[in-house]
Motif scaffolding. Structure first.
Motif, PDB file in Angstrom:
ATOM      1  N   ASP A 145     -15.317  -9.428  11.843  1.00  0.00           N
ATOM      2  CA  ASP A 145     -14.485  -8.835  10.940  1.00  0.00           C
ATOM      3  C   ASP A 145     -13.078  -9.403  11.330  1.00  0.00           C
ATOM      4  OD1 ASP A 145     -16.436  -7.704   9.443  1.00  0.00           O
ATOM      5  OD2 ASP A 145     -16.243  -5.494  10.016  1.00  0.00           O
ATOM      6  N   HIS A 146     -12.770  -9.079  12.537  1.00  0.00           N
ATOM      7  CA  HIS A 146     -11.170  -9.320  12.801  1.00  0.00           C
ATOM      8  C   HIS A 146     -10.913 -10.798  12.599  1.00  0.00           C
ATOM      9  CE1 HIS A 146      -9.340  -5.795  14.883  1.00  0.00           C
ATOM     10  NE2 HIS A 146     -10.535  -5.341  14.719  1.00  0.00           N
ATOM     11  N   PHE A 147     -11.732 -11.616  12.851  1.00  0.00           N
ATOM     12  CA  PHE A 147     -11.625 -13.087  12.493  1.00  0.00           C
ATOM     13  C   PHE A 147     -11.359 -13.197  10.919  1.00  0.00           C
ATOM     14  CE2 PHE A 147     -12.920 -17.281  11.052  1.00  0.00           C
ATOM     15  CZ  PHE A 147     -12.464 -18.205  11.946  1.00  0.00           C
ATOM     16  N   PHE A 148     -12.383 -12.484  10.364  1.00  0.00           N
ATOM     17  CA  PHE A 148     -12.053 -12.640   8.959  1.00  0.00           C
ATOM     18  C   PHE A 148     -10.593 -12.317   8.395  1.00  0.00           C
ATOM     19  CE2 PHE A 148     -12.830 -10.530   4.877  1.00  0.00           C
ATOM     20  CZ  PHE A 148     -13.339 -11.417   3.952  1.00  0.00           C
ATOM     21  N   PHE A 149     -10.267 -11.042   8.753  1.00  0.00           N
ATOM     22  CA  PHE A 149      -8.977 -10.409   8.406  1.00  0.00           C
ATOM     23  C   PHE A 149      -7.828 -11.147   8.995  1.00  0.00           C
ATOM     24  CE2 PHE A 149     -11.559  -6.619   7.659  1.00  0.00           C
ATOM     25  CZ  PHE A 149     -10.829  -5.829   6.674  1.00  0.00           C
ATOM     26  N   ARG A 150      -7.962 -11.858  10.138  1.00  0.00           N
ATOM     27  CA  ARG A 150      -6.762 -12.480  10.684  1.00  0.00           C
ATOM     28  C   ARG A 150      -6.556 -13.902   9.902  1.00  0.00           C
ATOM     29  NH1 ARG A 150      -5.331 -13.165  17.081  1.00  0.00           N
ATOM     30  NH2 ARG A 150      -3.283 -14.096  16.841  1.00  0.00           N
ATOM     31  N   PHE A 151      -7.825 -14.585   9.687  1.00  0.00           N
ATOM     32  CA  PHE A 151      -7.582 -15.871   9.314  1.00  0.00           C
ATOM     33  C   PHE A 151      -8.040 -16.531   7.936  1.00  0.00           C
ATOM     34  CE2 PHE A 151      -8.204 -16.360  14.157  1.00  0.00           C
ATOM     35  CZ  PHE A 151      -7.262 -16.700  14.359  1.00  0.00           C
ATOM     36  N   ILE A 152      -8.657 -15.494   7.375  1.00  0.00           N
ATOM     37  CA  ILE A 152      -9.081 -15.560   5.885  1.00  0.00           C
ATOM     38  C   ILE A 152      -8.110 -15.011   4.840  1.00  0.00           C
ATOM     39  CG2 ILE A 152     -11.051 -15.451   4.466  1.00  0.00           C
ATOM     40  CD1 ILE A 152     -11.657 -17.452   6.488  1.00  0.00           C
ATOM     41  N   LEU A 153      -7.908 -13.574   5.235  1.00  0.00           N
ATOM     42  CA  LEU A 153      -7.381 -12.917   4.250  1.00  0.00           C
ATOM     43  C   LEU A 153      -5.979 -13.103   3.921  1.00  0.00           C
ATOM     44  CD1 LEU A 153      -9.155  -9.683   4.548  1.00  0.00           C
ATOM     45  CD2 LEU A 153      -9.955 -11.702   3.077  1.00  0.00           C
ATOM     46  N   THR A 154      -5.133 -13.423   2.830  1.00  0.00           N
ATOM     47  CA  THR A 154      -3.685 -12.947   2.846  1.00  0.00           C
ATOM     48  C   THR A 154      -3.173 -11.918   2.948  1.00  0.00           C
ATOM     49  OG1 THR A 154      -3.850 -15.205   1.242  1.00  0.00           O
ATOM     50  CG2 THR A 154      -1.801 -13.687   1.161  1.00  0.00           C
ATOM     51  N   LYS A 155      -4.110 -10.773   2.112  1.00  0.00           N
ATOM     52  CA  LYS A 155      -3.719  -9.231   2.328  1.00  0.00           C
ATOM     53  C   LYS A 155      -4.856  -8.710   2.126  1.00  0.00           C
ATOM     54  CE  LYS A 155       0.704  -9.329   2.072  1.00  0.00           C
ATOM     55  NZ  LYS A 155       1.698  -8.843   3.309  1.00  0.00           N
ATOM     56  N   ALA A 156      -5.060  -7.541   2.989  1.00  0.00           N
ATOM     57  CA  ALA A 156      -6.159  -6.509   2.870  1.00  0.00           C
ATOM     58  C   ALA A 156      -5.640  -5.091   2.393  1.00  0.00           C
ATOM     59  CB  ALA A 156      -6.743  -6.429   4.204  1.00  0.00           C
ATOM     60  N   ILE A 157      -6.360  -4.748   1.397  1.00  0.00           N
ATOM     61  CA  ILE A 157      -5.739  -3.596   0.621  1.00  0.00           C
ATOM     62  C   ILE A 157      -6.774  -2.339   1.148  1.00  0.00           C
ATOM     63  CG2 ILE A 157      -5.490  -2.438  -1.596  1.00  0.00           C
ATOM     64  CD1 ILE A 157      -5.835  -5.993  -1.980  1.00  0.00           C
ATOM     65  N   ILE A 158      -6.002  -1.713   1.698  1.00  0.00           N
ATOM     66  CA  ILE A 158      -6.482  -0.303   2.481  1.00  0.00           C
ATOM     67  C   ILE A 158      -6.326   0.897   1.518  1.00  0.00           C
ATOM     68  CG2 ILE A 158      -6.766   0.971   4.600  1.00  0.00           C
ATOM     69  CD1 ILE A 158      -7.269  -2.142   4.709  1.00  0.00           C
ATOM     70  N   LEU A 159      -7.380   1.598   1.453  1.00  0.00           N
ATOM     71  CA  LEU A 159      -7.130   3.024   0.719  1.00  0.00           C
ATOM     72  C   LEU A 159      -6.731   4.281   1.506  1.00  0.00           C
ATOM     73  CD1 LEU A 159      -9.707   2.205  -2.255  1.00  0.00           C
ATOM     74  CD2 LEU A 159      -7.261   1.864  -2.367  1.00  0.00           C
ATOM     75  N   GLU A 160      -7.682   4.249   2.434  1.00  0.00           N
ATOM     76  CA  GLU A 160      -7.879   5.749   3.251  1.00  0.00           C
ATOM     77  C   GLU A 160      -7.517   5.449   4.620  1.00  0.00           C
ATOM     78  OE1 GLU A 160     -10.502   5.714   5.714  1.00  0.00           O
ATOM     79  OE2 GLU A 160     -10.927   3.799   4.719  1.00  0.00           O
ATOM     80  N   ARG A 161      -6.996   6.604   5.335  1.00  0.00           N
ATOM     81  CA  ARG A 161      -6.529   6.537   6.723  1.00  0.00           C
ATOM     82  C   ARG A 161      -7.214   5.905   7.875  1.00  0.00           C
ATOM     83  NH1 ARG A 161      -1.775   8.507   8.057  1.00  0.00           N
ATOM     84  NH2 ARG A 161      -1.347   9.603   6.115  1.00  0.00           N
ATOM     85  N   LEU A 177      -2.025  -6.294   6.286  1.00  0.00           N
ATOM     86  CA  LEU A 177      -2.239  -4.970   5.870  1.00  0.00           C
ATOM     87  C   LEU A 177      -1.538  -4.378   4.457  1.00  0.00           C
ATOM     88  CD1 LEU A 177      -3.645  -3.235   9.046  1.00  0.00           C
ATOM     89  CD2 LEU A 177      -5.024  -4.564   7.590  1.00  0.00           C
ATOM     90  N   ILE A 178      -1.691  -3.846   3.347  1.00  0.00           N
ATOM     91  CA  ILE A 178      -1.076  -2.903   2.562  1.00  0.00           C
ATOM     92  C   ILE A 178      -1.690  -1.957   2.184  1.00  0.00           C
ATOM     93  CG2 ILE A 178       0.418  -4.971   1.806  1.00  0.00           C
ATOM     94  CD1 ILE A 178      -1.457  -5.453  -0.522  1.00  0.00           C
ATOM     95  N   HIS A 179      -1.010  -1.023   1.799  1.00  0.00           N
ATOM     96  CA  HIS A 179      -1.863   0.465   1.481  1.00  0.00           C
ATOM     97  C   HIS A 179      -1.391   0.437   0.037  1.00  0.00           C
ATOM     98  CE1 HIS A 179      -2.145   4.671   0.663  1.00  0.00           C
ATOM     99  NE2 HIS A 179      -3.024   4.752   1.481  1.00  0.00           N
ATOM    100  N   ILE A 180      -2.533   0.509  -0.895  1.00  0.00           N
ATOM    101  CA  ILE A 180      -1.991   0.695  -2.216  1.00  0.00           C
ATOM    102  C   ILE A 180      -3.258   1.716  -2.694  1.00  0.00           C
ATOM    103  CG2 ILE A 180      -1.897  -0.315  -4.590  1.00  0.00           C
ATOM    104  CD1 ILE A 180      -1.330  -3.074  -3.142  1.00  0.00           C
ATOM    105  N   PRO A 181      -2.735   2.852  -3.250  1.00  0.00           N
ATOM    106  CA  PRO A 181      -3.713   3.730  -3.799  1.00  0.00           C
ATOM    107  C   PRO A 181      -4.484   3.295  -5.259  1.00  0.00           C
ATOM    108  CG  PRO A 181      -1.537   4.588  -4.482  1.00  0.00           C
ATOM    109  CD  PRO A 181      -1.476   3.238  -3.826  1.00  0.00           C
ATOM    110  N   ASN A 182      -5.597   3.658  -5.563  1.00  0.00           N
ATOM    111  CA  ASN A 182      -6.348   3.650  -6.599  1.00  0.00           C
ATOM    112  C   ASN A 182      -5.459   4.184  -7.779  1.00  0.00           C
ATOM    113  OD1 ASN A 182      -8.554   2.136  -5.771  1.00  0.00           O
ATOM    114  ND2 ASN A 182      -9.792   3.958  -5.533  1.00  0.00           N
ATOM    115  N   GLY A 183      -5.728   3.818  -8.800  1.00  0.00           N
ATOM    116  CA  GLY A 183      -4.959   4.336 -10.076  1.00  0.00           C
ATOM    117  C   GLY A 183      -5.944   5.070 -11.190  1.00  0.00           C
ATOM    118  N   VAL A 184      -5.191   5.677 -11.951  1.00  0.00           N
ATOM    119  CA  VAL A 184      -5.890   6.325 -13.063  1.00  0.00           C
ATOM    120  C   VAL A 184      -5.177   6.613 -14.348  1.00  0.00           C
ATOM    121  CG1 VAL A 184      -5.010   8.764 -12.495  1.00  0.00           C
ATOM    122  CG2 VAL A 184      -7.367   8.475 -13.684  1.00  0.00           C
TER     123      VAL A 184
END
Length: 378
Positions: A145-161, A177-184
């Motif tokens: 997972d860490h290889f995937f996050f570090r070398f594959i992704l441009t941004k990972a969107i995290i919702l919860e703490r 890493l970026i924190h963006i909430p869901n919307g409604v």
């Protein structure tokens, strides 16, 4: 409006734009199946209104009932049969002429496969982590997972703490890493007409073990013993339906509960209810809670996922987050039943918070800013 159904290798054409984003979800609506699909749909529709953004969707033919006639963007569908991975690659190559970013809403193996293909093909790769527990924290899987996050992704969107705190431990992931909430969508606020005859309780969700609907039924049995009057509507379906009905009969609360199955008009049930109960063991940022907040429906929920972030001050002040024990759920329902003014105040607070913190228009603006940032680095 251009709708494309791609069963083979035909390219999905789309006009050029300075910001062009291809949404990928294994089951892109319509119909809406679950929370992550709904968020992909809401975000894409909101971004379509931004003239500087060109949005498309790549997905599979996930059922015989999907309906693209209401889509407001190009929807490209692939048959998910043998060698679908080759068709994914072929179409991502062709779509690369129109899109610079691939935004993945499916954190499964197929979602990771699309992310890897996107990286190879020089897309900017946005990858959403919708639930807690999605990222491995031990064993070989953690290093993968860490290889995937570090070398594959441009941004990972995290919702919860919990996922955010786990990944923030690693300095080399900070820029990812970026924190963006869901919307409604913004709705009309619910207006209360209180009655001392009973309290109307609502549960919305898949009837699977993770959602913990059995805890709600056990809580109701405790209320019945204290002669608290209630009516309960359970919206949803799933493998636990039969066992939940049996449990309701065993606890002698079945006459108070209506199992209505899956419904498209969930909001109509929210407007007719006094409180929404969420008893999940695991969540990300619950869409059901966001929907309830968008009409000002009070919430009692277990302390999982992004719940503290969603409920804000009421988490501390009124204790509307509970542990998983049925007795705590029943005690909180009883408190609200005996204090109608608090129900009204709580609902008004959630409605205001929904508009200020979680409107889909604000969420889309944050995504748009992030898209611009990564494209400016090209």
């Amino acid at each position: 409006m251009l709708i494309h159904r791609m069963a083979g290798n035909s390219p999905c054409l789309s006009p050029q734009s300075s910001i062009s984003v291809l949404m990928f979800d294994a089951a892109y609506p319509l119909p809406v199946i679950g929370g992550k699909e709904k968020q992909a749909y809401l975000l894409a529709n909101e971004l379509v209104t931004a003239k500087e953004v060109n949005i498309g969707a790549l997905t599979f033919e996930f059922s015989t009932n999907h309906n693209d006639s209401q889509a407001v963007l190009n929807v490209c569908r692939l048959e998910k049969k043998r060698f679908y991975s080759i068709r994914l690659l072929t179409n991502l190559i062709r779509l690369r002429k129109q899109y610079k970013i691939v935004h993945i809403h499916t954190p499964s193996r197929v979602g990771k496969f699309v992310a890897i293909l996107g990286k190879i093909l020089s897309y900017k790769v946005f990858f959403k982590i919708p639930n807690e527990g999605t990222v491995s924290t031990a064993g070989v899987s953690r290093y993968i997972d860490h290889f995937f996050f570090r070398f594959i992704l441009t941004k990972a969107i995290i919702l919860e703490r919990s996922t955010w705190e786990e990944l923030k431990k690693y300095d080399y992931l900070h820029s990812k890493l970026i924190h963006i909430p869901n919307g409604v969508e913004v709705r009309e606020q619910k207006h209360y007409r209180f009655s001392d005859k009973s309290i109307n309780v609502l549960f919305v969700g898949r009837l699977v073990q993770q959602k913990g609907c059995d805890k709600l039924i056990k809580a109701l049995s405790l209320l019945a013993k204290e002669h608290i009057k209630f009516k309960v509507t359970i919206v949803g379906d799933g493998p636990e339906l039969s066992s939940l009905k049996k449990l309701a009969i065993e606890l002698d609360v079945d006459e108070h509960i209506s199992f209505v199955g899956n419904k498209e008009d969930v909001l109509s049930y929210m407007y007719r209810s006094d409180v929404l109960i969420n008893t999940s063991d695991k969540e990300g940022m619950s869409n059901v809670l966001l929907e309830a907040m968008s009409v000002g429906l009070p919430i009692i929920a277990t302390q999982v996922g992004a719940l503290k972030q969603q409920l804000g001050d009421y988490y501390q002040e009124y204790g509307c987050c509970v542990e998983s024990a049925a007795v705590e759920v029943s005690d909180r329902i009883k408190d609200l039943y005996k204090n109608n003014s608090q129900l009204e105040e709580y609902g008004a607070y959630l409605y205001k918070r929904s508009n200020e913190k979680f409107s889909i228009s604000q969420t889309a603006k944050v995504y748009l800013d992030e898209y611009k940032k990564v494209l400016n680095k090209c």
